[in-house]
Design a protein around this motif. Structure first.
Motif, PDB file in Angstrom:
ATOM      1  N   CYS A  13     160.241  26.114  89.103  1.00  0.00           N
ATOM      2  CA  CYS A  13     159.491  24.748  89.175  1.00  0.00           C
ATOM      3  C   CYS A  13     159.451  24.093  87.837  1.00  0.00           C
ATOM      4  N   ALA A  14     159.905  22.734  87.861  1.00  0.00           N
ATOM      5  CA  ALA A  14     159.908  22.171  86.643  1.00  0.00           C
ATOM      6  C   ALA A  14     158.638  21.698  85.899  1.00  0.00           C
ATOM      7  N   ASP A  15     157.674  21.876  86.560  1.00  0.00           N
ATOM      8  CA  ASP A  15     156.453  21.788  86.215  1.00  0.00           C
ATOM      9  C   ASP A  15     155.672  23.232  85.832  1.00  0.00           C
ATOM     10  N   CYS A  16     155.431  24.040  86.770  1.00  0.00           N
ATOM     11  CA  CYS A  16     154.893  25.270  86.357  1.00  0.00           C
ATOM     12  C   CYS A  16     155.515  26.596  85.934  1.00  0.00           C
ATOM     13  N   ASN A  17     157.251  26.156  85.892  1.00  0.00           N
ATOM     14  CA  ASN A  17     158.046  27.314  85.681  1.00  0.00           C
ATOM     15  C   ASN A  17     158.015  28.306  86.313  1.00  0.00           C
ATOM     16  N   LYS A  18     157.332  28.463  87.531  1.00  0.00           N
ATOM     17  CA  LYS A  18     157.030  29.476  88.317  1.00  0.00           C
ATOM     18  C   LYS A  18     158.707  29.784  89.305  1.00  0.00           C
ATOM     19  N   ILE A  19     159.060  30.962  89.705  1.00  0.00           N
ATOM     20  CA  ILE A  19     160.182  31.091  90.422  1.00  0.00           C
ATOM     21  C   ILE A  19     159.892  30.492  92.106  1.00  0.00           C
ATOM     22  N   ILE A  20     160.488  29.660  92.427  1.00  0.00           N
ATOM     23  CA  ILE A  20     160.060  29.401  94.065  1.00  0.00           C
ATOM     24  C   ILE A  20     161.224  29.533  94.960  1.00  0.00           C
ATOM     25  N   TYR A  21     160.999  29.802  96.119  1.00  0.00           N
ATOM     26  CA  TYR A  21     162.195  30.092  97.062  1.00  0.00           C
ATOM     27  C   TYR A  21     162.310  28.582  97.514  1.00  0.00           C
ATOM     28  N   GLN A  22     163.556  28.271  97.504  1.00  0.00           N
ATOM     29  CA  GLN A  22     164.174  26.865  97.979  1.00  0.00           C
ATOM     30  C   GLN A  22     163.619  26.468  99.257  1.00  0.00           C
ATOM     31  N   LYS A  23     163.745  27.344 100.208  1.00  0.00           N
ATOM     32  CA  LYS A  23     163.419  27.014 101.574  1.00  0.00           C
ATOM     33  C   LYS A  23     162.044  26.492 101.624  1.00  0.00           C
ATOM     34  N   GLU A  24     161.218  27.224 100.985  1.00  0.00           N
ATOM     35  CA  GLU A  24     159.785  27.165 100.990  1.00  0.00           C
ATOM     36  C   GLU A  24     159.434  25.536 100.465  1.00  0.00           C
ATOM     37  N   LEU A  25     160.137  25.283  99.520  1.00  0.00           N
ATOM     38  CA  LEU A  25     159.962  23.982  98.749  1.00  0.00           C
ATOM     39  C   LEU A  25     160.324  22.936  99.851  1.00  0.00           C
ATOM     40  N   PHE A  26     161.436  23.333 100.466  1.00  0.00           N
ATOM     41  CA  PHE A  26     161.947  22.262 101.674  1.00  0.00           C
ATOM     42  C   PHE A  26     160.880  21.850 102.568  1.00  0.00           C
ATOM     43  N   ASP A  27     160.359  23.414 103.071  1.00  0.00           N
ATOM     44  CA  ASP A  27     159.238  23.153 104.076  1.00  0.00           C
ATOM     45  C   ASP A  27     158.095  22.626 103.854  1.00  0.00           C
ATOM     46  N   ASN A  28     157.816  22.456 102.441  1.00  0.00           N
ATOM     47  CA  ASN A  28     156.394  22.265 101.892  1.00  0.00           C
ATOM     48  C   ASN A  28     156.665  20.776 101.408  1.00  0.00           C
ATOM     49  N   HIS A  29     157.854  19.953 102.247  1.00  0.00           N
ATOM     50  CA  HIS A  29     158.004  18.580 101.966  1.00  0.00           C
ATOM     51  C   HIS A  29     158.262  18.331 100.064  1.00  0.00           C
ATOM     52  N   PHE A  30     159.003  19.312  99.555  1.00  0.00           N
ATOM     53  CA  PHE A  30     159.364  19.185  98.056  1.00  0.00           C
ATOM     54  C   PHE A  30     158.047  18.908  97.310  1.00  0.00           C
ATOM     55  N   VAL A  31     157.002  19.805  97.788  1.00  0.00           N
ATOM     56  CA  VAL A  31     156.036  20.196  96.792  1.00  0.00           C
ATOM     57  C   VAL A  31     155.876  21.575  96.338  1.00  0.00           C
ATOM     58  N   CYS A  32     155.842  21.775  94.987  1.00  0.00           N
ATOM     59  CA  CYS A  32     155.691  23.305  94.672  1.00  0.00           C
ATOM     60  C   CYS A  32     154.780  24.028  95.275  1.00  0.00           C
ATOM     61  N   PRO A  33     154.955  25.120  95.901  1.00  0.00           N
ATOM     62  CA  PRO A  33     153.974  25.778  96.631  1.00  0.00           C
ATOM     63  C   PRO A  33     153.020  26.499  95.655  1.00  0.00           C
ATOM     64  N   GLU A  34     153.451  26.811  94.325  1.00  0.00           N
ATOM     65  CA  GLU A  34     152.838  27.332  93.355  1.00  0.00           C
ATOM     66  C   GLU A  34     151.738  26.677  92.655  1.00  0.00           C
ATOM     67  N   CYS A  35     152.212  25.301  92.416  1.00  0.00           N
ATOM     68  CA  CYS A  35     151.305  24.472  91.327  1.00  0.00           C
ATOM     69  C   CYS A  35     150.906  23.086  92.171  1.00  0.00           C
ATOM     70  N   GLY A  36     151.657  22.737  93.064  1.00  0.00           N
ATOM     71  CA  GLY A  36     151.501  21.552  93.791  1.00  0.00           C
ATOM     72  C   GLY A  36     152.241  20.293  93.087  1.00  0.00           C
ATOM     73  N   HIS A  37     153.166  20.500  92.312  1.00  0.00           N
ATOM     74  CA  HIS A  37     153.925  19.574  91.694  1.00  0.00           C
ATOM     75  C   HIS A  37     154.697  18.780  92.841  1.00  0.00           C
ATOM     76  N   HIS A  38     154.609  17.404  92.916  1.00  0.00           N
ATOM     77  CA  HIS A  38     155.215  16.724  93.758  1.00  0.00           C
ATOM     78  C   HIS A  38     156.436  16.288  93.150  1.00  0.00           C
ATOM     79  N   TYR A  39     157.933  16.853  93.917  1.00  0.00           N
ATOM     80  CA  TYR A  39     159.096  16.363  93.578  1.00  0.00           C
ATOM     81  C   TYR A  39     159.399  14.910  94.046  1.00  0.00           C
ATOM     82  N   ARG A  40     160.285  14.077  93.485  1.00  0.00           N
ATOM     83  CA  ARG A  40     160.693  12.867  93.911  1.00  0.00           C
ATOM     84  C   ARG A  40     161.369  12.820  95.054  1.00  0.00           C
ATOM     85  N   LEU A  41     160.775  11.904  96.116  1.00  0.00           N
ATOM     86  CA  LEU A  41     161.710  12.035  97.231  1.00  0.00           C
ATOM     87  C   LEU A  41     162.717  10.810  97.234  1.00  0.00           C
TER      88      LEU A  41
END
Lengths: 334, 290
Positions: B32-60
């Motif tokens: 994650c560009a914000d919290c630096n935690k390792i995230i599973y890409q599919k999880e990011l997709f399913d979460n509308h490109f919001v980091c499941p760890e820190c809630g960082h909203h990636y640009r759509l």
């Protein structure tokens, strides 16, 4: 206070200095000196014409920002009578970067509003160098509505480097205040006439400028971004401002060519300095003509005309084939 | 009805989703560009490109946003053929023509906004979505024109209006033409609002300059995504002017909310349902066009 001299004016000033030295010389009554003085005077006149008739956009900006250039209050006292200032936004303050109130103009009663920059240091601080806070735009909004209520035409004088970029101004909703003025002015049921007398700095200037008739002084500029800001974005260095100024097409002649303004008020050679008398007659005539024309219209027609003017602004391409092709492709479900 | 709209009534599939390294990390696992935690890409997709760890909203991208907000297969684009010209023959360092060509290639769009009709939980709305990938989502003549045509269409068809912003402001390469789009769009919004139809704006990261200072701020209800940069003047300009550092969290959605400039901060996962609820509250019995 030393006289302000723009870079490009230095050759003229040098020659003038030389001329003055010659005139002061005790032997300047001699015939040879008289000839030399005459020659210099002619040379200076020629140089002035050459410099001032071929101003680059950046040089015009320097004239628009010239410290001796007349400001809103100078025009106000020259062209209007019985000015009664109305102050305050009725929310929390009275921003002195925008001044407004009731006044007579010839036989008309009007609401006159303008940006004031201030000339001496103390005035500049009071008027925040002509850069309004949200409070200033909200005061203007209040006066626009008041004008509509009492059927008074609005005459606005634009002269601002831009809306003030500060912490408080952002926190108090600078963007919203400007946007609201654009909406109010667009729908106002009285005539609105705007004159850009110097600097037309982006949205902060437009917030007084959505009008039925828009005029510009010859050396005024109107721009989406300051040339310095544009240069620092594109080159990372505001020293490229002269090139940015040329690229932005921000001078009165360009904007008139693009039909974005209705007319240009001619200035004396070298731009206005200190006085407004030399343009007062022109301004008087232009304002009088516009007011005479527009006061006959009803409110709906005025707002409609303003909308139609805005509606026409924009240069873009329309690819009907692209739209059609996209439609066809999608029908087939490709 | 203009002929071009006949085709828009048909079933449309969204164009291929543009993917960009700048907006979303690519790979199976990413950081994650914000919290630096390792995230599973599919999880990011399913979460509308919001980091499941820190809630960082990636640009759509605009199309991703449309997919997020509208019911499947209901969006019909309007004015898809409208794009920028170069009225000033702008050249400062590089030319506007070159910037446009690059933007088109990079974003696979013709302009920085997509407009059209779509359904949000069954309610047809006029929807405009800006795309930051196209010259910073900047507003020039074509963007202003597309938005105004959507507003006029929404008046004609009595549709609620939703505009999602993501923009650095007015497009400087079109000079005063761009500046005047601020007045043009604001004037059109003013007209729209006389008809008692609801206008909701959704401010996403970033929404600045001439876009914030025109239609984006004029909505009946203003929503922002979390931690978006929202303001008029850019932080750098402000620092240069006041000659000191700006405070932490300045010009964020959260500070806009605290300062009374917006109605609510809504995280992406609840955006569609929030808009839908608002529309139901505001249009009940009137423009109920489900």
């Amino acid at each position: 206070m030393p006289k302000y001299i723009a870079d490009f004016e230095h050759p003229i000033v040098e020659l003038e200095k030389h001329l003055n030295d010659l005139k002061k010389n005790p032997s300047s009554t001699k015939k040879s000196y008289a000839r030399e003085i005459l020659r210099l005077e002619q040379e200076i006149d020629r140089l002035k014409v050459r410099v001032y008739r071929n101003l680059t956009p950046w040089q015009r900006i320097q004239l628009a920002r010239h410290p001796e250039r007349p400001q809103f209050l100078d025009y106000l006292s020259e062209l209007f009578q019985n000015f009664i200032e109305l102050r305050g936004d009725r929310l929390y303050g009275d921003d002195r970067a925008i001044i407004g109130g009731l006044a007579n103009f010839n036989n008309f009663r009007v609401m006159v509003i303008g940006n004031e920059k201030g000339r001496k240091i103390k005035d500049k601080l009071e008027h925040n160098f002509g850069m309004p806070h949200p409070s200033g735009y909200r005061k203007a909004a209040r006066l626009f509505r008041l004008a509509a209520k009492f059927h008074l035409p609005v005459v606005s004088f634009i002269d601002t480097p831009g809306a003030y970029p500060g912490i408080e101004s952002e926190e108090h909703g600078q963007a919203g205040a400007i946007a609201n003025n654009l909406r109010i002015l667009a729908g106002l049921k009285v005539p609105v006439i705007a004159i850009n007398i110097g600097e037309g700095g982006s949205g902060g200037a437009l917030a007084l400028g959505v009008a039925n008739r828009v005029f510009m002084m010859e050396n005024a500029y109107y721009s989406v971004i300051t040339p310095e800001g544009c240069a620092s974005i594109l080159w990372g260095d505001s020293a490229h401002a002269p090139e940015a100024a040329a690229a932005l097409a921000l001078t009165a002649d360009k904007l008139f060519k693009f039909k974005l303004i209705d007319g240009i008020i001619k200035e004396p050679l070298g731009g206005l300095r200190g006085e407004v008398l030399s343009v007062a007659a022109q301004l008087n005539e232009i304002l009088l003509a516009a007011l005479t024309e527009l006061t006959g219209w009803d409110g709906e027609k005025l707002a409609d005309e303003r909308y139609k003017r805005l509606r026409k602004i924009g240069v873009f391409s329309e690819d009907k084939f692209y739209e059609l092709a996209q439609g066809m492709r999608l029908i087939k479900g490709e | 009805m203009p002929i071009r709209d006949w085709f828009n009534k048909k079933k449309i599939r969204s164009p291929k989703q543009p993917t960009s390294k700048r907006t979303v990390p690519v790979g199976i696992w990413s950081k994650c560009a914000d919290c630096n935690k390792i995230i599973y890409q599919k999880e990011l997709f399913d979460n509308h490109f919001v980091c499941p760890e820190c809630g960082h909203h990636y640009r759509l991208s605009a199309w991703q946003r449309i997919k997020l907000l509208t019911d499947p297969e209901t969006f019909r684009e309007t004015e898809s053929g409208l794009s920028a010209k170069d009225p000033l023959k702008f050249k400062a360092g590089k030319t506007y023509a070159a910037s446009l060509a690059r933007a088109k290639k990079k974003s696979r769009l013709k302009e920085a906004v997509i407009t059209g009709r779509g359904k949000i939980n069954g309610v047809t709305v006029g929807l405009a979505v800006m795309d930051f990938n196209f010259i910073g989502g900047s507003m020039g003549s074509a963007v202003g024109e597309k938005i105004v045509r959507l507003i006029e269409l929404s008046i004609a068809e009595k549709l609620p209006l939703i505009i999602v912003t993501s923009s650095g402001g007015a497009r400087m390469q079109e000079g005063v033409f761009s500046l005047m789009q601020m007045a043009k769009t604001s004037a059109a919004i003013g007209r729209y609002q006389r008809f008692g139809l609801p206008y909701i704006s959704i401010l996403t990261n970033p929404t600045m300059g001439g876009v914030t200072a025109s239609f984006a701020s004029l909505a009946d209800i203003i929503i922002a995504e979390p931690q978006a940069l929202i303001g008029f003047a850019g932080p750098r300009i402000i620092e240069q002017t006041i000659k000191k550092k700006i405070p932490e969290g300045f010009q964020s959605s959260e500070s806009m909310l605290k300062n009374g400039q917006i109605d609510m901060v809504v995280e992406r996962g609840r955006l569609k349902s929030t808009v839908s609820t608002l529309l139901a509250m505001l249009t009940l019995g009137e423009a109920a066009n489900a």
